[in-house]
Enzyme design. Structure first.
Site, PDB file in Angstrom:
ATOM      1  N   LEU A   1       0.823  -1.207   0.000  1.00 51.24           N
ATOM      2  CA  LEU A   1       0.000   0.000   0.000  1.00 51.24           C
ATOM      3  C   LEU A   1       0.861   1.262   0.000  1.00 51.24           C
ATOM      4  CD1 LEU A   1      -2.347  -1.616   2.595  1.00 51.24           C
ATOM      5  CD2 LEU A   1      -3.089  -0.873   0.308  1.00 51.24           C
TER       6      LEU A   1
ATOM      7  N   LYS B   1       9.049  11.008   0.096  1.00 45.43           N
ATOM      8  CA  LYS B   1       8.300  10.251   1.116  1.00 45.43           C
ATOM      9  C   LYS B   1       9.275   9.494   2.033  1.00 45.43           C
ATOM     10  CE  LYS B   1       5.774   6.044   1.742  1.00 45.43           C
ATOM     11  NZ  LYS B   1       5.410   4.755   1.176  1.00 45.43           N
TER      12      LYS B   1
ATOM     13  N   LYS C   1      15.250  -0.242   5.183  1.00 44.42           N
ATOM     14  CA  LYS C   1      14.808   0.452   3.964  1.00 44.42           C
ATOM     15  C   LYS C   1      14.996   1.967   4.075  1.00 44.42           C
ATOM     16  CE  LYS C   1      12.196   1.426   0.314  1.00 44.42           C
ATOM     17  NZ  LYS C   1      12.480   1.122  -1.058  1.00 44.42           N
TER      18      LYS C   1
HETATM   19  P1  NAD Z   1       0.780   2.838  -5.954  1.00 50.38           P
HETATM   20  O1  NAD Z   1       0.196   4.107  -5.486  1.00 50.38           O
HETATM   21  O2  NAD Z   1       1.050   2.631  -7.416  1.00 50.38           O
HETATM   22  O3  NAD Z   1      -0.162   1.604  -5.495  1.00 50.38           O
HETATM   23  C1  NAD Z   1      -0.843   1.540  -4.294  1.00 50.38           C
HETATM   24  C2  NAD Z   1      -2.138   0.763  -4.514  1.00 50.38           C
HETATM   25  O4  NAD Z   1      -2.816   0.663  -3.262  1.00 50.38           O
HETATM   26  C3  NAD Z   1      -3.094   1.442  -5.492  1.00 50.38           C
HETATM   27  O5  NAD Z   1      -3.504   0.507  -6.474  1.00 50.38           O
HETATM   28  C4  NAD Z   1      -4.254   1.882  -4.613  1.00 50.38           C
HETATM   29  O6  NAD Z   1      -5.510   1.860  -5.278  1.00 50.38           O
HETATM   30  C5  NAD Z   1      -4.183   0.853  -3.512  1.00 50.38           C
HETATM   31  N1  NAD Z   1      -4.870   1.287  -2.288  1.00 50.38           N
HETATM   32  C6  NAD Z   1      -4.789   2.473  -1.651  1.00 50.38           C
HETATM   33  N2  NAD Z   1      -5.573   2.471  -0.558  1.00 50.38           N
HETATM   34  C7  NAD Z   1      -6.140   1.252  -0.505  1.00 50.38           C
HETATM   35  C8  NAD Z   1      -7.047   0.628   0.377  1.00 50.38           C
HETATM   36  N3  NAD Z   1      -7.542   1.266   1.451  1.00 50.38           N
HETATM   37  N4  NAD Z   1      -7.439  -0.634   0.126  1.00 50.38           N
HETATM   38  C9  NAD Z   1      -6.948  -1.300  -0.958  1.00 50.38           C
HETATM   39  N5  NAD Z   1      -6.086  -0.755  -1.833  1.00 50.38           N
HETATM   40  C10 NAD Z   1      -5.699   0.495  -1.607  1.00 50.38           C
HETATM   41  O7  NAD Z   1       2.107   2.615  -5.097  1.00 50.38           O
HETATM   42  P2  NAD Z   1       3.354   1.675  -5.468  1.00 50.38           P
HETATM   43  O8  NAD Z   1       4.312   2.418  -6.334  1.00 50.38           O
HETATM   44  O9  NAD Z   1       2.830   0.345  -5.895  1.00 50.38           O
HETATM   45  O10 NAD Z   1       4.063   1.578  -4.038  1.00 50.38           O
HETATM   46  C11 NAD Z   1       3.561   0.733  -3.014  1.00 50.38           C
HETATM   47  C12 NAD Z   1       4.524   0.805  -1.853  1.00 50.38           C
HETATM   48  O11 NAD Z   1       5.808   0.352  -2.268  1.00 50.38           O
HETATM   49  C13 NAD Z   1       4.730   2.224  -1.289  1.00 50.38           C
HETATM   50  O12 NAD Z   1       4.809   2.150   0.107  1.00 50.38           O
HETATM   51  C14 NAD Z   1       6.058   2.658  -1.910  1.00 50.38           C
HETATM   52  O13 NAD Z   1       6.747   3.591  -1.095  1.00 50.38           O
HETATM   53  C15 NAD Z   1       6.804   1.334  -1.981  1.00 50.38           C
HETATM   54  N6  NAD Z   1       7.826   1.259  -3.031  1.00 50.38           N
HETATM   55  C16 NAD Z   1       7.575   1.731  -4.278  1.00 50.38           C
HETATM   56  C17 NAD Z   1       8.568   1.643  -5.245  1.00 50.38           C
HETATM   57  C18 NAD Z   1       8.329   2.149  -6.643  1.00 50.38           C
HETATM   58  O14 NAD Z   1       9.311   2.258  -7.403  1.00 50.38           O
HETATM   59  N7  NAD Z   1       7.087   2.429  -7.031  1.00 50.38           N
HETATM   60  C19 NAD Z   1       9.812   1.067  -4.932  1.00 50.38           C
HETATM   61  C20 NAD Z   1      10.014   0.548  -3.656  1.00 50.38           C
HETATM   62  C21 NAD Z   1       9.010   0.650  -2.696  1.00 50.38           C
END
Ligand code: NAD
Length: 295
Positions: A64, A245, A170
């Site tokens: 999330l 973030k 992390k």
């Molecule tokens: P994103 O915003 O693309 O995806 C998050 C998903 O969660 C969305 O599909 C959203 O609809 C869903 N969501 C939000 N609230 C919700 C709820 N109450 N119930 C169900 N679903 C819900 O984010 P992301 O890029 O996939 O990142 C996810 C996590 O991974 C974050 O914490 C981010 O910091 C971490 N991260 C991201 C990356 C990257 O390159 N994108 C790399 C490492 C870590």
């Protein structure tokens, strides 16, 4: 194995795809109906709530955006903890603060559920390729249960210690990454301003003591590393908003621990200014643009 996967965004969707490919049956939940429909076509089962997704699962995985979403997905009336069967292993892969990871895990423990944290590095490319690094905070037993499943989404699965330590690893790594990218940006821009060929300079740095990942793999100067976002207009890669973030998480954790993170705080402000200029969607290495005259 029947697995609940909640949070199917840029990272979660490709991770879930890899689990489906590996033969697992997935109970899916996200607020975004489009992604649910896409994954249902691959064989996933769409659930009406995190509670429903967890109820019939042998493992729960969440991915999330931030701590508030993790709290609501686990603790709400229709959340994971309202439906999950006692004894079901559970892991949150989101990047959040260690304190929230520990608090939600404690609430899970009260329901007889062993919950760990396993934030990732490797970005969306690593999520699609199944080559993520997982930094796992969990009991030894939970780690042993999670490892084979995490291996189907990642290449490097590291047990960092008890719950919360995955998040600590992390945010400390990303604190350093945010700072080192700014350091490389300053050095590259100074060299350019003083008149050295930037390829020659990068070559010297990368065989000298200034070498780091930000210089030799992800150099922010355009044209140095063909595969780096700098060579494609700072698109793709790791967005500045996500770096902001993570630096916010690091500086807040430092505040709670009374630990100075002087360069981290400066780095956070620089990425904040980038975000204010409307450039938060660019790759974080575009921080170098603050050091360059516009061509
Ligand atoms: P994103 O915003 O693309 O995806 C998050 C998903 O969660 C969305 O599909 C959203 O609809 C869903 N969501 C939000 N609230 C919700 C709820 N109450 N119930 C169900 N679903 C819900 O984010 P992301 O890029 O996939 O990142 C996810 C996590 O991974 C974050 O914490 C981010 O910091 C971490 N991260 C991201 C990356 C990257 O390159 N994108 C790399 C490492 C870590």
């Amino acid at each position: 194995m029947r697995i609940a996967f909640i949070g199917l965004g840029n990272m979660g969707a490709p991770m879930a795809r890899n689990l489906i490919k590996a033969g697992h049956q997935l109970n899916l939940f996200d607020l975004n109906k489009t992604v649910l429909a896409e994954l249902a076509e691959l064989g996933g089962q769409v659930s009406a709530s995190p509670k429903e997704a967890a109820a019939s699962s042998e493992l729960v995985i969440t991915m999330l955006p931030a701590a508030a979403h993790v709290r609501s997905v686990y603790l709400n009336d229709d959340g994971v903890l309202a439906g999950v069967r006692p004894g079901t292993p559970t892991v949150d892969c989101s990047t959040i603060d260690p304190q929230t990871a520990r608090e939600v895990s404690k609430a899970a423990a009260a329901k007889g559920v062993d919950m760990g944290d396993a934030p990732v590095s490797g970005g969306t490319g690593g999520a699609a390729a199944g080559t993520l690094t997982f930094m796992v905070g969990a009991s030894a037993e939970l780690f042993a249960t999670l490892k084979p499943v995490l291996e189907q989404m990642g290449r490097n699965i590291v047990h960092c210690g008890e719950v919360g330590t995955g998040q600590i690893a992390k945010i400390c790594n990303n604190l350093l990454l945010g700072i080192s990218m700014i350091g490389v940006s300053e050095a590259m821009a100074l060299g350019n301003a003083l008149g050295i060929d930037t390829k020659v300079l990068a070559g010297i740095i990368n065989s000298s003591t200034g070498r780091c990942w930000s210089s030799d793999t992800y150099n922010p100067w355009p044209g140095i590393i063909e595969t780096a976002p700098a060579s494609r207009g700072y698109t793709g890669g790791f967005g500045a908003e996500l770096m902001l973030k993570d630096l916010g998480l690091a500086t807040e954790a430092a505040r709670q621990a009374h630990q100075p993170v002087i360069l981290g705080a400066v780095a956070q402000q620089l990425y904040q200014a980038m975000s204010l200029r409307g450039e938060g969607g660019k790759d974080f290495s575009a921080i170098v643009e603050g050091y360059r005259k516009k061509d």
